[in-house]
Design a protein around this motif. Structure first.
Motif, PDB file in Angstrom:
ATOM      1  N   LYS A   1       7.985  39.024  35.834  1.00  0.00           N
ATOM      2  CA  LYS A   1       7.745  39.566  36.987  1.00  0.00           C
ATOM      3  C   LYS A   1       6.469  40.585  36.803  1.00  0.00           C
ATOM      4  O   LYS A   1       5.580  40.864  37.584  1.00  0.00           O
ATOM      5  CB  LYS A   1       8.848  40.367  37.436  1.00  0.00           C
ATOM      6  CG  LYS A   1       9.901  39.815  37.957  1.00  0.00           C
ATOM      7  CD  LYS A   1      11.392  40.432  38.270  1.00  0.00           C
ATOM      8  CE  LYS A   1      12.302  39.281  38.692  1.00  0.00           C
ATOM      9  NZ  LYS A   1      13.818  39.916  38.407  1.00  0.00           N
ATOM     10  N   ALA A   2       6.420  41.040  35.261  1.00  0.00           N
ATOM     11  CA  ALA A   2       5.110  42.278  35.045  1.00  0.00           C
ATOM     12  C   ALA A   2       4.070  41.166  35.335  1.00  0.00           C
ATOM     13  O   ALA A   2       2.867  41.681  35.457  1.00  0.00           O
ATOM     14  CB  ALA A   2       5.387  42.780  33.878  1.00  0.00           C
ATOM     15  N   SER A   3       4.006  39.744  35.014  1.00  0.00           N
ATOM     16  CA  SER A   3       2.840  39.076  34.945  1.00  0.00           C
ATOM     17  C   SER A   3       2.759  38.296  36.373  1.00  0.00           C
ATOM     18  O   SER A   3       2.014  37.496  36.649  1.00  0.00           O
ATOM     19  CB  SER A   3       2.910  37.905  34.069  1.00  0.00           C
ATOM     20  OG  SER A   3       2.671  38.459  32.800  1.00  0.00           O
ATOM     21  N   GLY A   4       3.606  38.825  37.416  1.00  0.00           N
ATOM     22  CA  GLY A   4       3.458  38.328  38.781  1.00  0.00           C
ATOM     23  C   GLY A   4       4.147  36.849  39.024  1.00  0.00           C
ATOM     24  O   GLY A   4       3.817  36.157  39.950  1.00  0.00           O
ATOM     25  N   LEU A   5       4.970  36.606  37.922  1.00  0.00           N
ATOM     26  CA  LEU A   5       5.587  35.084  38.469  1.00  0.00           C
ATOM     27  C   LEU A   5       7.146  35.493  38.783  1.00  0.00           C
ATOM     28  O   LEU A   5       7.768  36.505  38.509  1.00  0.00           O
ATOM     29  CB  LEU A   5       5.858  34.456  36.696  1.00  0.00           C
ATOM     30  CG  LEU A   5       4.097  34.100  36.116  1.00  0.00           C
ATOM     31  CD1 LEU A   5       4.395  33.694  34.748  1.00  0.00           C
ATOM     32  CD2 LEU A   5       3.727  33.166  37.294  1.00  0.00           C
ATOM     33  N   GLN A   6       7.530  34.395  39.349  1.00  0.00           N
ATOM     34  CA  GLN A   6       8.853  34.610  39.752  1.00  0.00           C
ATOM     35  C   GLN A   6       9.962  33.562  39.100  1.00  0.00           C
ATOM     36  O   GLN A   6       9.671  32.694  39.325  1.00  0.00           O
ATOM     37  CB  GLN A   6       8.995  34.421  41.499  1.00  0.00           C
ATOM     38  CG  GLN A   6      10.179  34.877  42.033  1.00  0.00           C
ATOM     39  CD  GLN A   6      10.737  36.259  41.884  1.00  0.00           C
ATOM     40  OE1 GLN A   6       9.762  37.200  41.913  1.00  0.00           O
ATOM     41  NE2 GLN A   6      11.863  36.284  41.855  1.00  0.00           N
ATOM     42  N   PRO A   7      10.971  34.248  38.422  1.00  0.00           N
ATOM     43  CA  PRO A   7      11.851  33.153  37.656  1.00  0.00           C
ATOM     44  C   PRO A   7      12.466  32.468  38.633  1.00  0.00           C
ATOM     45  O   PRO A   7      12.910  32.854  39.882  1.00  0.00           O
ATOM     46  CB  PRO A   7      12.789  34.349  37.070  1.00  0.00           C
ATOM     47  CG  PRO A   7      11.947  35.656  37.031  1.00  0.00           C
ATOM     48  CD  PRO A   7      11.173  35.643  38.170  1.00  0.00           C
ATOM     49  N   ALA A   8      12.833  31.317  38.206  1.00  0.00           N
ATOM     50  CA  ALA A   8      13.533  30.310  39.352  1.00  0.00           C
ATOM     51  C   ALA A   8      14.338  29.585  38.285  1.00  0.00           C
ATOM     52  O   ALA A   8      13.955  29.128  37.265  1.00  0.00           O
ATOM     53  CB  ALA A   8      12.505  29.424  39.904  1.00  0.00           C
ATOM     54  N   PHE A   9      15.387  29.121  38.813  1.00  0.00           N
ATOM     55  CA  PHE A   9      16.780  28.542  37.975  1.00  0.00           C
ATOM     56  C   PHE A   9      17.291  27.224  38.602  1.00  0.00           C
ATOM     57  O   PHE A   9      17.302  27.420  39.748  1.00  0.00           O
ATOM     58  CB  PHE A   9      17.764  29.527  37.505  1.00  0.00           C
ATOM     59  CG  PHE A   9      17.328  30.429  36.513  1.00  0.00           C
ATOM     60  CD1 PHE A   9      17.364  30.481  35.282  1.00  0.00           C
ATOM     61  CD2 PHE A   9      16.595  31.718  37.061  1.00  0.00           C
ATOM     62  CE1 PHE A   9      16.964  31.446  34.480  1.00  0.00           C
ATOM     63  CE2 PHE A   9      16.177  32.521  36.462  1.00  0.00           C
ATOM     64  CZ  PHE A   9      16.522  32.761  35.092  1.00  0.00           C
ATOM     65  N   VAL A  10      17.444  26.357  37.903  1.00  0.00           N
ATOM     66  CA  VAL A  10      18.383  25.239  38.511  1.00  0.00           C
ATOM     67  C   VAL A  10      19.214  24.932  37.372  1.00  0.00           C
ATOM     68  O   VAL A  10      19.356  24.607  36.359  1.00  0.00           O
ATOM     69  CB  VAL A  10      17.398  23.809  38.607  1.00  0.00           C
ATOM     70  CG1 VAL A  10      18.379  22.802  38.975  1.00  0.00           C
ATOM     71  CG2 VAL A  10      16.121  24.089  39.512  1.00  0.00           C
ATOM     72  N   ARG A  11      20.746  25.036  38.251  1.00  0.00           N
ATOM     73  CA  ARG A  11      21.858  24.978  37.081  1.00  0.00           C
ATOM     74  C   ARG A  11      21.879  25.680  36.027  1.00  0.00           C
ATOM     75  O   ARG A  11      22.241  25.326  34.855  1.00  0.00           O
ATOM     76  CB  ARG A  11      22.145  23.502  36.870  1.00  0.00           C
ATOM     77  CG  ARG A  11      22.215  22.666  37.929  1.00  0.00           C
ATOM     78  CD  ARG A  11      22.848  21.130  37.765  1.00  0.00           C
ATOM     79  NE  ARG A  11      23.458  20.633  39.087  1.00  0.00           N
ATOM     80  CZ  ARG A  11      24.548  20.913  39.369  1.00  0.00           C
ATOM     81  NH1 ARG A  11      25.460  21.445  38.494  1.00  0.00           N
ATOM     82  NH2 ARG A  11      25.090  20.147  40.434  1.00  0.00           N
ATOM     83  N   GLY A  12      21.356  26.906  36.202  1.00  0.00           N
ATOM     84  CA  GLY A  12      21.339  27.917  35.003  1.00  0.00           C
ATOM     85  C   GLY A  12      20.316  27.779  34.126  1.00  0.00           C
ATOM     86  O   GLY A  12      20.226  28.490  33.155  1.00  0.00           O
ATOM     87  N   LEU A  13      19.493  26.793  34.100  1.00  0.00           N
ATOM     88  CA  LEU A  13      18.256  26.653  33.330  1.00  0.00           C
ATOM     89  C   LEU A  13      16.892  26.965  33.889  1.00  0.00           C
ATOM     90  O   LEU A  13      16.566  26.661  35.213  1.00  0.00           O
ATOM     91  CB  LEU A  13      18.121  24.930  33.016  1.00  0.00           C
ATOM     92  CG  LEU A  13      19.275  24.479  32.411  1.00  0.00           C
ATOM     93  CD1 LEU A  13      19.250  23.113  32.039  1.00  0.00           C
ATOM     94  CD2 LEU A  13      19.302  25.378  31.026  1.00  0.00           C
TER      95      LEU A  13
END
Lengths: 287, 287, 287, 287, 287, 287
Positions: free
Chosen positions: E72-84
């Motif tokens: 987030k500090a680098s402006g990216l949004q974490p995204a997960f599929v089935r916990g990965l």
């Protein structure tokens, strides 16, 4: 020559150094390759480098020309049957004195002067080799007794392992007792083949004075399988002095050695060329 | 003989076995004591027993009579100055061949046949000895050059320690290089004295063919101090062939060896008598 | 006696010393052989010599006469069934005190005074032995409970190996716990047989007070096979006190011990006679 | 190129390989030399060859350009005082992430892909380095606080010795804790100097992007003593970025390192040129 | 509290300490359990105690929350599929920096400050892990590429064994290369399962933020067999975040680990409760 | 009790376990503390825990009450002078039987049943102790011969080091020979003091049946220096049975032991309280 090119060439040896690190390499060195002091020095440097980059070299040497000279000086006439020296008791005494008391000591001392640490031994030392009398040679279908010519009945690798582990280059003279007080003269190629098998060596390298095995047209054969060797022996392409060398290679391969090489020891640093550069030299016989 | 008496005699060896367990004993064996095969076998059995009961024997051998014979067979006449063989290049070649290539091998092989494990080496092997040319001998006040007769400039004990640790009996021939390619013949008593000092041996035992040092009346002198030796040398009681032996003992004592012995090697099992029974034999020289 | 003869006799021990070098020999020493101090000293000297010449002796001792004395001093009357001591709790306490706290300590201290290094242990130390209550003895077909007489349920060789490796002579008293707090008295021959098997010993030697196993005519039987032993037991030639000894030998052989011996421990140095001279003594039972 | 010439060149490396066998060589690798992938690969090959011919290389790396990039990506502006990066908490976090979590891992992985076995560590791992806050820098006589810039307070060599003994090439990132939870950024040249002293290294080699130390006329100075360095620093010949490098060399020499070198890491295989050929490169500073 | 009660409680740990002495225990520590400094300190103390009482702990850590923050500090949004975590190249760079260059270093430094000796490593160090790209995840039957998410293709246990033998606690970050220059992000539970199998660990303990596996009624299930796990997975009792943990346990059991545990890492000293007290905590999955 | 509290208490032992890891602690255990089976079991558990958490405990035991009982059973009346048992030959025989053949075996067997591995030895085993006859005690200024009461003339630590290294808990009975065949009874406190010095132990702990050294008002003195001890002995505060204990502590401190403790062995797990909790118990005497 440009300095950085030197570094690049040294670097090219890297994969070979890595591949042979810790591996035992038995080197048979003998005959005419021993006569030229400059060549001898080159071979010794190669052995020391092998040790320094992590290989475990073992030297087996012959000494035909020097024995011939010593026999003649004593008024004896060298005689051979199928490349094997007919050896009576007086000849055997000269053979042992020259191989163990002269040539072996020269090699050991030269390695020492060049910065290596070598220890000489014969088949008698530490019970390394047990000899048995060789069968008579067949000449025109008739058996000819060779006298005190022996074959290797058994190899006790412990003396060599002791010396290798202590950091020495073992230098082996091809004489041995039979356990009952009789001393035998054994073909040095044969000793090299047997010893390399007993040590489960990575390689056996026979330094000779030709470029390797040539076909009928005189072209060098780079790689031969055991089957190739049998065919070429049967059709006479491999003959005479090359026969015991080829036999030594087959003995070694049968004993578990990975690769065997017959290369031209009169070419300076042929050992290093073979072991540490991409271009193999001579003939390689593999299982 | 009564069986239990045998056991009792073996038991009497117990304190000596205990005292010398793990200790290095350098045995100089040479000259006339080597001529009789039965005697030679007895000495070898003694060495093997020494090893088995826990001592670390090291053999240094000479070979005068055999060298004389080989020189004569080559048409050369042995010549000596003050007990040292005048050694030209041709003689040196014969000396090295006979010592390293014949006598050393005989001892190693005989020890092997009797159940021991021996490894032969010269001063060249593993750089054991570095030689330096001996000073000229003085004859009637005139210096006489001895040729390739050497003295010990340095001892590198590692080859012997390696072999001892691996369970072998080292057998040393008294020839050595000077580090520059010249080979020297060194008096075997002298080599034994130097080697025993370098190994910090417990004992140096010189097997000779007399009962020890006798006084003017021919009576055996059992124990001598260094001072006694100097006095007896000055007054001529100790002379000729005994001089290098006495010198070797003094060298050993100076090097830290605890006791030195000159005993009669022609008496069967004199070594065992000296080492494992209460009655010492011969002459003992102590610090 | 002639000095050189002494050396010769010592030399005759050489092949035996070589053969048993590094080998474990379990010696059962007990009963009447322990009563005479001179004899005891002789046995201890033998054990120290065995260690010095490279063997690994392990002692198992009994202590019948001393236990009898201690019981009587406490007002108890020793009672036996088929050679086994009926052992109630009070008797067991005396047995353990005498075996572990007196006899074992005497042997250890005597070995120490004679120059050996010994460590005593019972079956409890390091969990060497786990005992199990022995089955009732049959007397006239009726089972008789023996009380705290035990048999060996398991041997943990590590305590003995630790002591042997550190250079000590282990001395074993034949008492053991059952893992649940009960202490048992075990026949020492039986312990020796089990321990020698667990150590894969070269030999088990039982020192007793007769010359070995005699045939019906009173003639010593030098060598017996297992089958011989079975036959001689069946026909009653082997009987009474010899039965547990023979049983211990069979246990040892079954466990992998090479040879077992029943010899006369009242004969001075019988152990050395048996182990280090050509003439065996007593009866040997082999697989 | 002629094959045998290749062998001859390899042979010329023999005395250097012998001299450095088993010796530790600390290599500082950093800055601009890390930017070119081909150059990086060449340096890694050199390190693997060093290990294979028996040296014990230890890598210390920097990472200035990569840190600059990462700071800018996070909106921070790099600032330096006398060559040292002013390091606030946010910058320190980036420094540690980039040095330990990026550059160190790249080097380790690249060595692995080229056939070496490397393990990365920072000053925190195994307590290798303990940091202490650096003194303020003097700018125009005024002290300027550098923030989380540290100096080496102590080196614990055991982590490096563990990895070297297990056959790994240790790769060190120049960050460390102070034992109280604060992390510091330390100049990589400084870390290399301290680590080489603590390891009693044979050599410290600093790979930089110039040919070495030049005199005022721009001529390379091949060998400098400590006194020369002091003089050249005083007169300003050595200045700016070269100052910490020279300081690291002096630290190493003071710690017992035998020789230190500042060489041009942008020249392919400069390490091998320096270590394995007769022609040294760059500037050598000796005690 | 009464002092003697403290001693009694310590004593109760005795059988557990004995049972796990010398045994390897892999501890997965991650996620939310890492956020609270007091909890983190408690876990580190537990690890140090484990080492001191003779166990061989190995830590594998995750770092989800910290990676989320850094992204987030680098402006990216974490995204997960089935916990990965879907991991593109930019994300991978952040993942590696944070796991290896921040979290791993924090754990190592904290263990050090608390008196332990720890060494951090990733899958790249010493070639510990070789990664392979994970198969696409299936979402509504459609494959979704996860980018640089990897699985463990091979484990080389030597780096961990080297560190354990030298007395260090290894701390493993779950990133690895594929041998061709690509770096992958691997689920830390999965790494812990594979590593524990490769080390033939006694136990795998997964510290999570729930009390273990609960049944449909919310009651903790203390012990599950593999069959139980399969049934509960099929019926959906085990789901979501618990799935990779259960999978790691099955991997470990299949690899030869004796027992696996899922316990609540947010409970102070849960590790010690599980390992050194009679009352197990959490859910145990056994073969 | 709350589970997590148990874990917390175990954790509190961490710094103590770390501090004493690998350190030798000699524990004197005797007299009345041995009478209660539950207490004995508690002491043995403490010793096993000490070993498991990395300490090297050595036990020295006494046995006064049991010897008294055995003497009375044999019709002998125990007699003491200044706390030392007048020991004639008959008494000595009982002392040795009871200490070595009963109490020592009980301790060894109990440690074994509780999961430890112990080996018993007396001063005779491996030559651990050499005794010398104690000087006569002065009673009203008159010398009174104590008979076979000895003092420690020499300690040979090798037997204990051998057992500790092999993982055993050595258990020492305080009897010893004088090297000439006489056995002595030595005060167990004295043996513990001498042995702890010879082993360069970290601590000597004397388990007695009082809380430590009390001042005139009956208040426990927690820490005493050597000077304090001298003063308190001079003024009679320390007297009678406490005198040999205090003397043993001074002997130990003089021999290099770091700390000595006199604690109440009748308090369950006092050893663990002292060694593994923050609250020391009893009286500590330091250098």
């Amino acid at each position: 020559m440009e300095r950085s090119s030197r570094a690049a060439i040294i670097l090219e040896a890297l994969p070979f150094i890595r591949a042979f690190s810790g591996k035992t390499v038995v080197v048979k060195y003998g005959g005419n390759a021993m006569v030229d002091p400059a060549l001898t020095t080159a071979v010794m440097q190669d052995l020391i480098l092998m040790r320094l980059v992590g290989m475990q070299p073992v030297v087996v040497h012959g000494g035909g020309p020097q024995i011939d000279r010593a026999m003649k000086a004593s008024g004896l006439q060298p005689a051979f049957v199928r490349g094997l020296r007919i050896t009576d008791a007086e000849t055997m005494r000269i053979v042992e004195r020259v191989l163990v008391g002269e040539i072996n000591q020269e090699i050991v001392a030269l390695l020492g002067r060049l910065g290596g640490a070598a220890m000489g031994l014969s088949g008698k030392d530490g019970g390394l080799l047990t000899a048995v009398k060789a069968a008579p040679a067949l000449v025109d279908g008739q058996p000819v007794d060779l006298g005190l010519v022996g074959e290797v009945a058994a190899v006790e690798p412990r003396p060599l392992l002791t010396l290798l582990q202590a950091g020495y280059i073992p230098v082996v003279a091809p004489t041995a007792g039979d356990g009952a007080g009789v001393t035998y003269n054994i073909n040095a190629d044969c000793v090299a083949g047997e010893v390399s098998g007993a040590l489960q060596a990575e390689k056996l390298v026979l330094l000779t004075d030709t470029d390797g095995i040539l076909d009928r047209a005189g072209v060098l054969l780079s790689t031969l399988s055991r089957a190739d060797v049998e065919r070429l022996t049967a059709d006479g392409t491999i003959s005479r002095g090359m026969l015991p060398k080829v036999q030594a290679c087959l003995t070694a391969l049968k004993g578990g050695v990975r690769k065997t090489h017959i290369i031209n020891g009169t070419r300076p640093h042929a050992l290093i060329e073979e072991l540490l550069t991409a271009e193999g030299v001579g003939t390689e016989i593999v299982a």
